[in-house]
Design an enzyme around this catalytic site. Sequence first.
Site, PDB file in Angstrom:
ATOM      1  CB  VAL A  68       8.425   3.925  11.901  1.00  0.00           C
ATOM      2  CG1 VAL A  68       8.275   4.328  10.558  1.00  0.00           C
ATOM      3  CG2 VAL A  68       7.787   2.601  12.043  1.00  0.00           C
ATOM      4  CB  ILE A 118      -0.831   0.005   1.450  1.00  0.00           C
ATOM      5  CG1 ILE A 118      -2.004  -1.284   1.000  1.00  0.00           C
ATOM      6  CG2 ILE A 118      -1.467   1.402   1.348  1.00  0.00           C
ATOM      7  CD1 ILE A 118      -2.639  -1.520   2.533  1.00  0.00           C
ATOM      8  CE1 TYR A 127      -1.453  -5.252  11.164  1.00  0.00           C
ATOM      9  CE2 TYR A 127      -3.819  -5.845  11.407  1.00  0.00           C
ATOM     10  CZ  TYR A 127      -2.610  -5.202  10.614  1.00  0.00           C
ATOM     11  OH  TYR A 127      -2.872  -4.932   9.580  1.00  0.00           O
TER      12      TYR A 127
HETATM   13  N1  LIG Z   1      -2.209  -5.922   3.349  1.00  0.00           N
HETATM   14  C1  LIG Z   1      -3.395  -6.017   3.914  1.00  0.00           C
HETATM   15  O1  LIG Z   1      -4.507  -7.012   3.560  1.00  0.00           O
HETATM   16  C2  LIG Z   1      -3.806  -5.036   4.843  1.00  0.00           C
HETATM   17  C3  LIG Z   1      -5.304  -4.798   5.233  1.00  0.00           C
HETATM   18  C4  LIG Z   1      -5.450  -3.793   6.104  1.00  0.00           C
HETATM   19  C5  LIG Z   1      -4.393  -2.929   6.448  1.00  0.00           C
HETATM   20  N2  LIG Z   1      -3.251  -3.259   6.025  1.00  0.00           N
HETATM   21  C6  LIG Z   1      -2.197  -2.293   6.611  1.00  0.00           C
HETATM   22  O2  LIG Z   1      -1.661  -1.549   5.430  1.00  0.00           O
HETATM   23  C7  LIG Z   1      -0.342  -0.943   5.889  1.00  0.00           C
HETATM   24  C8  LIG Z   1       0.579  -1.470   4.711  1.00  0.00           C
HETATM   25  O3  LIG Z   1       0.397  -3.047   4.537  1.00  0.00           O
HETATM   26  P1  LIG Z   1       1.098  -3.826   3.332  1.00  0.00           P
HETATM   27  O4  LIG Z   1       0.061  -4.828   3.044  1.00  0.00           O
HETATM   28  O5  LIG Z   1       1.344  -2.937   2.377  1.00  0.00           O
HETATM   29  O6  LIG Z   1       2.264  -4.538   3.991  1.00  0.00           O
HETATM   30  P2  LIG Z   1       3.563  -4.866   3.262  1.00  0.00           P
HETATM   31  O7  LIG Z   1       4.541  -5.593   4.368  1.00  0.00           O
HETATM   32  O8  LIG Z   1       3.694  -4.985   1.964  1.00  0.00           O
HETATM   33  O9  LIG Z   1       4.470  -3.302   3.674  1.00  0.00           O
HETATM   34  C9  LIG Z   1       4.887  -2.827   4.840  1.00  0.00           C
HETATM   35  C10 LIG Z   1       5.858  -1.960   4.768  1.00  0.00           C
HETATM   36  O10 LIG Z   1       6.508  -1.708   5.811  1.00  0.00           O
HETATM   37  C11 LIG Z   1       7.863  -1.761   6.076  1.00  0.00           C
HETATM   38  N3  LIG Z   1       8.239  -1.711   7.588  1.00  0.00           N
HETATM   39  C12 LIG Z   1       7.887  -2.817   8.363  1.00  0.00           C
HETATM   40  N4  LIG Z   1       8.498  -2.522   9.657  1.00  0.00           N
HETATM   41  C13 LIG Z   1       9.080  -1.211   9.563  1.00  0.00           C
HETATM   42  C14 LIG Z   1       9.653  -0.204  10.491  1.00  0.00           C
HETATM   43  N5  LIG Z   1       9.896  -0.755  11.577  1.00  0.00           N
HETATM   44  N6  LIG Z   1      10.139   0.785  10.192  1.00  0.00           N
HETATM   45  C15 LIG Z   1       9.831   1.245   8.583  1.00  0.00           C
HETATM   46  N7  LIG Z   1       9.196   0.555   7.763  1.00  0.00           N
HETATM   47  C16 LIG Z   1       8.663  -0.797   8.163  1.00  0.00           C
HETATM   48  C17 LIG Z   1       8.177  -2.999   5.376  1.00  0.00           C
HETATM   49  O11 LIG Z   1       9.439  -3.134   5.367  1.00  0.00           O
HETATM   50  C18 LIG Z   1       7.224  -3.106   4.150  1.00  0.00           C
HETATM   51  O12 LIG Z   1       7.790  -2.493   3.306  1.00  0.00           O
HETATM   52  C19 LIG Z   1      -0.040  -1.715   7.130  1.00  0.00           C
HETATM   53  O13 LIG Z   1      -0.160  -0.860   8.163  1.00  0.00           O
HETATM   54  C20 LIG Z   1      -0.874  -2.580   7.312  1.00  0.00           C
HETATM   55  O14 LIG Z   1      -1.209  -3.068   8.693  1.00  0.00           O
HETATM   56  C21 LIG Z   1      -2.857  -4.252   5.277  1.00  0.00           C
END
Ligand SMILES: NC(=O)c1ccc[n+]([C@@H]2O[C@H](COP(=O)([O-])OP(=O)(O)OC[C@H]3O[C@@H](n4cnc5c(N)ncnc54)[C@H](O)[C@@H]3O)[C@@H](O)[C@H]2O)c1
Length: 278
Positions: A72, A25, A164
């Site tokens: 972060v 995202i 979470y």
């Molecule tokens: N994928 C889903 O189904 C879904 C659904 C609802 C909400 N979300 C939320 O959307 C957001 C993004 O999810 P996504 O699916 O794109 O996940 P993703 O794993 O593809 O991306 C998350 C990113 O965060 C980075 N990250 C992790 N720990 C970190 C840290 N300590 N400091 C900096 N960066 C860090 C990772 O390296 C990764 O690039 C998250 O907040 C997740 O909770 C995702």
Amino acid sequence: MNAETVDKAKAPRGTAVITGGARGIGEASARRFAAEGRAVAILDVAREEGLALASALDGTGGSAVRFYDCDVSDAEGVDAVAARVAQELGPAGVLVTSAALIPNTESIMDMDLAAHDRMWRVNYHGTLHVCRSFGRQMIDSGGGGAIVTVGSINSLLPLPLPAYNPGKVALARLTQLLAAELGRHGVRVNGVAPTYVMTPQLQARIDAGQRDLPKMMGVHALDVLPTPDDVADAVEFLCSARARTITGIMLPVDSGWAASVSYMTYSGGVPWERPAAP
Ligand SMILES: NC(=O)c1ccc[n+]([C@@H]2O[C@H](COP(=O)([O-])OP(=O)(O)OC[C@H]3O[C@@H](n4cnc5c(N)ncnc54)[C@H](O)[C@@H]3O)[C@@H](O)[C@H]2O)c1
């Protein structure tokens, strides 16, 4: 409130800062703001992917796109990166907080407490850190701003994801508190609450048998799950002038999950059969 305050909220200028911007995202949001011609700062711990994305996007919309190695969960590290971003790209006008650790289902009794605490430090504290560092920048620059936190359907109802799930509820409340605190500075603060998003990571979990796609689809009103681009659409809208009077909300991007999940399991847990599509 004066006209100037309203104006600032209308069209935040400045750098778009995307945490977790190397993938999923966050990546879709980074692509969107780069295409708009904004300077974009991608903050992530995934150095290789972040650097590759930044170099692919740099200059495509006419502005610079840079990668910043940033965990972060480290408040001082975030502050230092925020200062570098302001110096190299200009102060933040947009902040999207997508960085997070994403868990598998587990029980509270069996979960590992160190992993629980780590998830809070990244998902909740990490969001708080970046909102403080870049929120201050938005205030100090006097140009207003738009912050979008990334919540989840976990922000809306209990789901079996200890750490979470309550963390995402806390983010929804943090979003409201920040909206109330920063509104007078022309900074709007909203969140998006996606359902399962069709990322490569989710596809891998489905392929590994950790997620059951037909069951997941069965509790959504629509027969489609959002893609990262669908979530980026909502993020872009919330940061745009079209949302100039919207602040403090957590916008579901959920294919109707919140509307239908309890509806579909009424009658003592006997699922209701939807009529077949015409
Ligand atoms: N994928 C889903 O189904 C879904 C659904 C609802 C909400 N979300 C939320 O959307 C957001 C993004 O999810 P996504 O699916 O794109 O996940 P993703 O794993 O593809 O991306 C998350 C990113 O965060 C980075 N990250 C992790 N720990 C970190 C840290 N300590 N400091 C900096 N960066 C860090 C990772 O390296 C990764 O690039 C998250 O907040 C997740 O909770 C995702």
